[in-house]
Design a protein around this motif. Structure first.
Motif, PDB file in Angstrom:
ATOM      1  N   TRP A   1       0.838  -1.082   0.021  1.00  9.08           N
ATOM      2  CA  TRP A   1       0.311   0.019   0.433  1.00  9.08           C
ATOM      3  C   TRP A   1       0.777   1.188   0.234  1.00  9.08           C
ATOM      4  O   TRP A   1       1.938   1.757   0.615  1.00  9.08           O
ATOM      5  CB  TRP A   1      -1.109   0.053   1.646  1.00  9.08           C
ATOM      6  CG  TRP A   1      -1.495  -0.545   1.180  1.00  9.08           C
ATOM      7  CD1 TRP A   1      -3.504  -0.807   0.562  1.00  9.08           C
ATOM      8  CD2 TRP A   1      -2.115  -2.133   1.436  1.00  9.08           C
ATOM      9  NE1 TRP A   1      -3.812  -1.676   0.354  1.00  9.08           N
ATOM     10  CE2 TRP A   1      -3.369  -2.350   0.505  1.00  9.08           C
ATOM     11  CE3 TRP A   1      -1.093  -2.751   1.763  1.00  9.08           C
ATOM     12  CZ2 TRP A   1      -4.162  -4.111   0.898  1.00  9.08           C
ATOM     13  CZ3 TRP A   1      -1.963  -4.375   1.562  1.00  9.08           C
ATOM     14  CH2 TRP A   1      -3.566  -4.535   1.163  1.00  9.08           C
TER      15      TRP A   1
ATOM     16  N   GLN B   1     -13.372   6.599  -1.149  1.00  6.44           N
ATOM     17  CA  GLN B   1     -13.699   5.605  -1.172  1.00  6.44           C
ATOM     18  C   GLN B   1     -12.523   4.116  -1.055  1.00  6.44           C
ATOM     19  O   GLN B   1     -13.534   3.689  -0.810  1.00  6.44           O
ATOM     20  CB  GLN B   1     -14.454   5.127  -2.331  1.00  6.44           C
ATOM     21  CG  GLN B   1     -16.041   5.846  -2.589  1.00  6.44           C
ATOM     22  CD  GLN B   1     -16.197   6.007  -4.229  1.00  6.44           C
ATOM     23  OE1 GLN B   1     -15.988   5.468  -5.069  1.00  6.44           O
ATOM     24  NE2 GLN B   1     -17.194   6.775  -4.532  1.00  6.44           N
ATOM     25  N   SER B   2     -12.236   5.058  -0.917  1.00  2.00           N
ATOM     26  CA  SER B   2     -10.690   3.829  -0.636  1.00  2.00           C
ATOM     27  C   SER B   2     -10.212   3.675   0.832  1.00  2.00           C
ATOM     28  O   SER B   2     -10.678   3.803   2.036  1.00  2.00           O
ATOM     29  CB  SER B   2      -9.422   4.430  -0.909  1.00  2.00           C
ATOM     30  OG  SER B   2      -9.119   4.717  -2.751  1.00  2.00           O
TER      31      SER B   2
ATOM     32  N   ASN C   1      -6.504  -0.654  -6.672  1.00  6.02           N
ATOM     33  CA  ASN C   1      -7.520   0.267  -5.450  1.00  6.02           C
ATOM     34  C   ASN C   1      -8.662  -0.500  -4.911  1.00  6.02           C
ATOM     35  O   ASN C   1      -9.478  -0.836  -5.869  1.00  6.02           O
ATOM     36  CB  ASN C   1      -8.367   1.788  -6.272  1.00  6.02           C
ATOM     37  CG  ASN C   1      -6.793   2.414  -7.163  1.00  6.02           C
ATOM     38  OD1 ASN C   1      -6.106   2.621  -5.872  1.00  6.02           O
ATOM     39  ND2 ASN C   1      -6.988   3.700  -7.586  1.00  6.02           N
ATOM     40  N   GLU C   2      -8.181  -0.213  -3.934  1.00  2.00           N
ATOM     41  CA  GLU C   2      -9.214  -1.069  -2.914  1.00  2.00           C
ATOM     42  C   GLU C   2     -10.025  -0.089  -2.525  1.00  2.00           C
ATOM     43  O   GLU C   2      -9.958   0.272  -1.240  1.00  2.00           O
ATOM     44  CB  GLU C   2      -8.523  -1.926  -1.981  1.00  2.00           C
ATOM     45  CG  GLU C   2      -9.217  -2.522  -1.206  1.00  2.00           C
ATOM     46  CD  GLU C   2      -8.401  -3.900  -0.176  1.00  2.00           C
ATOM     47  OE1 GLU C   2      -9.159  -3.951   0.576  1.00  2.00           O
ATOM     48  OE2 GLU C   2      -6.762  -4.003  -0.142  1.00  2.00           O
ATOM     49  N   LEU C   3     -11.570  -0.358  -1.964  1.00  2.00           N
ATOM     50  CA  LEU C   3     -12.692   0.367  -1.763  1.00  2.00           C
ATOM     51  C   LEU C   3     -12.594  -0.080  -0.338  1.00  2.00           C
ATOM     52  O   LEU C   3     -12.914  -1.570   0.088  1.00  2.00           O
ATOM     53  CB  LEU C   3     -13.950  -0.440  -2.629  1.00  2.00           C
ATOM     54  CG  LEU C   3     -14.140   0.427  -4.208  1.00  2.00           C
ATOM     55  CD1 LEU C   3     -15.291   0.503  -4.535  1.00  2.00           C
ATOM     56  CD2 LEU C   3     -13.886   2.254  -4.188  1.00  2.00           C
ATOM     57  N   LYS C   4     -13.784   0.549   0.438  1.00  2.00           N
ATOM     58  CA  LYS C   4     -14.168   0.067   1.616  1.00  2.00           C
ATOM     59  C   LYS C   4     -14.594  -1.141   1.461  1.00  2.00           C
ATOM     60  O   LYS C   4     -15.610  -0.658   1.090  1.00  2.00           O
ATOM     61  CB  LYS C   4     -14.249   1.502   2.684  1.00  2.00           C
ATOM     62  CG  LYS C   4     -13.318   3.001   2.241  1.00  2.00           C
ATOM     63  CD  LYS C   4     -14.284   3.635   2.956  1.00  2.00           C
ATOM     64  CE  LYS C   4     -13.331   5.106   3.297  1.00  2.00           C
ATOM     65  NZ  LYS C   4     -14.426   6.105   3.552  1.00  2.00           N
TER      66      LYS C   4
ATOM     67  N   PHE D   1      -1.887   7.841  -1.723  1.00  2.00           N
ATOM     68  CA  PHE D   1      -2.162   8.481  -3.479  1.00  2.00           C
ATOM     69  C   PHE D   1      -1.563   9.268  -4.013  1.00  2.00           C
ATOM     70  O   PHE D   1      -0.730   9.900  -3.014  1.00  2.00           O
ATOM     71  CB  PHE D   1      -4.161   9.017  -3.261  1.00  2.00           C
ATOM     72  CG  PHE D   1      -4.763   7.797  -3.458  1.00  2.00           C
ATOM     73  CD1 PHE D   1      -4.881   6.765  -4.506  1.00  2.00           C
ATOM     74  CD2 PHE D   1      -5.310   7.737  -1.929  1.00  2.00           C
ATOM     75  CE1 PHE D   1      -5.337   5.788  -4.332  1.00  2.00           C
ATOM     76  CE2 PHE D   1      -6.337   6.273  -2.353  1.00  2.00           C
ATOM     77  CZ  PHE D   1      -6.873   5.227  -3.662  1.00  2.00           C
TER      78      PHE D   1
ATOM     79  N   ILE E   1     -12.397   8.798  -5.072  1.00  2.00           N
ATOM     80  CA  ILE E   1     -11.155   7.567  -4.990  1.00  2.00           C
ATOM     81  C   ILE E   1     -10.831   7.602  -3.875  1.00  2.00           C
ATOM     82  O   ILE E   1     -11.407   6.925  -3.044  1.00  2.00           O
ATOM     83  CB  ILE E   1     -10.578   7.187  -6.574  1.00  2.00           C
ATOM     84  CG1 ILE E   1     -10.894   7.607  -8.059  1.00  2.00           C
ATOM     85  CG2 ILE E   1      -9.564   6.476  -6.495  1.00  2.00           C
ATOM     86  CD1 ILE E   1     -10.425   7.053  -8.749  1.00  2.00           C
TER      87      ILE E   1
ATOM     88  N   THR F   1      -5.054  12.802  -7.180  1.00  2.00           N
ATOM     89  CA  THR F   1      -5.842  11.600  -7.120  1.00  2.00           C
ATOM     90  C   THR F   1      -6.890  11.569  -6.810  1.00  2.00           C
ATOM     91  O   THR F   1      -7.777  13.556  -6.408  1.00  2.00           O
ATOM     92  CB  THR F   1      -5.411  10.455  -6.993  1.00  2.00           C
ATOM     93  OG1 THR F   1      -4.228  10.330  -6.738  1.00  2.00           O
ATOM     94  CG2 THR F   1      -6.206   9.388  -6.703  1.00  2.00           C
TER      95      THR F   1
END
Length: 95
Positions: free
Chosen positions: A34, A48-49, A89-92, A37, A45, A41
């Motif tokens: 990880w 929500q990440s 990109n991993e969402l919550k 950003f 995004i 960015t």
């Protein structure tokens, strides 16, 4: 790899390592780290990440196998499975 080499010896005139089947069932660890950003960015995004400490890592075991591929002429090709993008990109709330 030794067994793969023995199997390829039956293909006369073919150089070992020239086809995907020469690497069948080999394994590797894909490591994702990880990172913050970039400054430009999009704010949506970022909002929500998922949140992880920067520098934390996730390892994913992959195996080189022949699998379905709608783009390939024969409908199959050799690739690392499970397939994982280099940049994600991993969402919550999504693992």
């Amino acid at each position: 790899m030794f067994l793969n080499r023995l199997m390829s010896m039956g293909d006369e005139g073919r150089l070992f390592g020239s086809q995907g089947k020469d690497y069948a069932n080999t394994r590797r660890e894909k490591i994702q780290e990880w990172q913050p950003f970039l400054e430009d960015t999009d704010e949506n995004i970022v909002a929500q990440s998922a949140t992880h400490p920067y520098g934390s890592r996730r390892q994913i075991a992959q195996t080189f196998l022949e699998g379905d591929d709608t783009w390939a002429k024969g409908g199959k090709s050799w690739y690392w499975q499970p397939a994982i993008a280099d940049s994600v990109n991993e969402l919550k709330g999504v693992n």
